[in-house]
Scaffold this motif. Structure first.
Motif, short mmCIF file in Angstrom:
data_model
loop_
_atom_site.label_atom_id
_atom_site.label_comp_id
_atom_site.label_asym_id
_atom_site.label_seq_id
_atom_site.Cartn_x
_atom_site.Cartn_y
_atom_site.Cartn_z
N ALA A 33 85.43 -10.96 32.28
CA ALA A 33 84.80 -10.65 33.57
C ALA A 33 83.33 -10.28 33.41
O ALA A 33 82.63 -10.06 34.41
CB ALA A 33 85.55 -9.52 34.27
N ARG A 84 89.29 -2.10 38.17
CA ARG A 84 88.19 -2.59 39.01
C ARG A 84 88.14 -4.13 39.00
O ARG A 84 87.92 -4.77 40.03
CB ARG A 84 86.86 -2.01 38.52
N ASP A 97 86.19 -11.95 44.21
CA ASP A 97 85.12 -12.11 43.23
C ASP A 97 85.50 -13.24 42.27
O ASP A 97 86.52 -13.18 41.59
CB ASP A 97 84.91 -10.80 42.48
N ALA A 98 84.69 -14.28 42.20
CA ALA A 98 85.02 -15.49 41.43
C ALA A 98 85.16 -15.21 39.93
O ALA A 98 86.10 -15.68 39.29
CB ALA A 98 83.98 -16.57 41.67
N LYS A 99 84.22 -14.46 39.36
CA LYS A 99 84.27 -14.21 37.92
C LYS A 99 85.47 -13.33 37.56
O LYS A 99 86.15 -13.58 36.57
CB LYS A 99 82.97 -13.57 37.43
N ALA A 100 85.74 -12.32 38.37
CA ALA A 100 86.90 -11.46 38.13
C ALA A 100 88.19 -12.26 38.29
O ALA A 100 89.12 -12.11 37.49
CB ALA A 100 86.89 -10.27 39.10
N SER A 101 88.25 -13.11 39.28
CA SER A 101 89.44 -13.95 39.50
C SER A 101 89.68 -14.88 38.32
O SER A 101 90.82 -15.04 37.86
CB SER A 101 89.29 -14.78 40.77
N ARG A 126 82.17 -7.54 31.97
CA ARG A 126 82.05 -6.12 32.30
C ARG A 126 82.14 -5.25 31.06
O ARG A 126 82.75 -5.62 30.07
CB ARG A 126 83.17 -5.69 33.25
N ASP A 135 88.49 -6.36 42.24
CA ASP A 135 87.46 -7.34 42.59
C ASP A 135 88.05 -8.75 42.71
O ASP A 135 87.67 -9.53 43.58
CB ASP A 135 86.33 -7.32 41.57
N ALA A 136 88.99 -9.07 41.82
CA ALA A 136 89.64 -10.39 41.89
C ALA A 136 90.40 -10.53 43.19
O ALA A 136 90.34 -11.58 43.86
CB ALA A 136 90.58 -10.57 40.69
#
Length: 149
Positions: A78, A91, A100-104, A80, A95-96
């Motif tokens: 992610a 988190r 949130d695209a990157k978290a997903s 992070r 976020d996913a």
């Protein structure tokens, strides 16, 4: 054994319970008894070799399952950093779920590695049931589009 007595594995005699945070371990129940191994360390499934080109594990080896599905792997995917790893992963999951695209993508990729390792364990032990517990439950559900709560 608690999962067999009061959880999702009630009524099952052959169960694998996978849990962890940074590390990854499993309780392996065979015919109703916990598999302990010779020295009591059976279930160190986080050190199954999964990805020869993967990241270095804290054990020193490269490509352990733990280095693909542990909390630091989720955070790395992610993009992070977190001083509190549990809060950081929570988190990312939140976020996913919020889109949130990157978290997903991080959750999806981690879920794919979880599935690969689970398939290995299922093929080796042939359990009635494999349970992802703790944080892994939420990551796996999130990788399949489920709720993270």
């Amino acid at each position: 054994m608690a999962e067999c007595a009061r959880g999702a594995a009630v009524g099952h005699r052959h169960v694998i319970y996978v849990s962890g945070n940074t590390g990854v371990g499993a309780g392996i129940v065979v015919d109703g008894a916990l598999l302990a191994g010779r020295s009591g360390y059976a279930g160190e499934v986080g050190h199954m070799k999964m990805n020869p080109a993967g990241h270095r594990c804290r054990c020193g080896a490269r490509g352990c399952w733990e280095s693909e599905i542990g909390a630091t792997a989720v955070l790395r995917r992610a993009g992070r950093r977190a001083s509190d790893v549990r809060a950081g992963v929570a988190r990312v999951l939140s976020d996913a779920q919020a889109g949130d695209a990157k978290a997903s993508q991080a959750v999806r990729e981690t879920g794919q590695w979880m599935g690969r390792g689970a398939a290995n364990l299922i093929n080796i032990f042939n359990p009635d049931l494999l349970v992802f517990g703790g944080r892994f439950r939420n990551v796996y559900l999130g990788s399949r589009g489920g709720r993270h709560t």
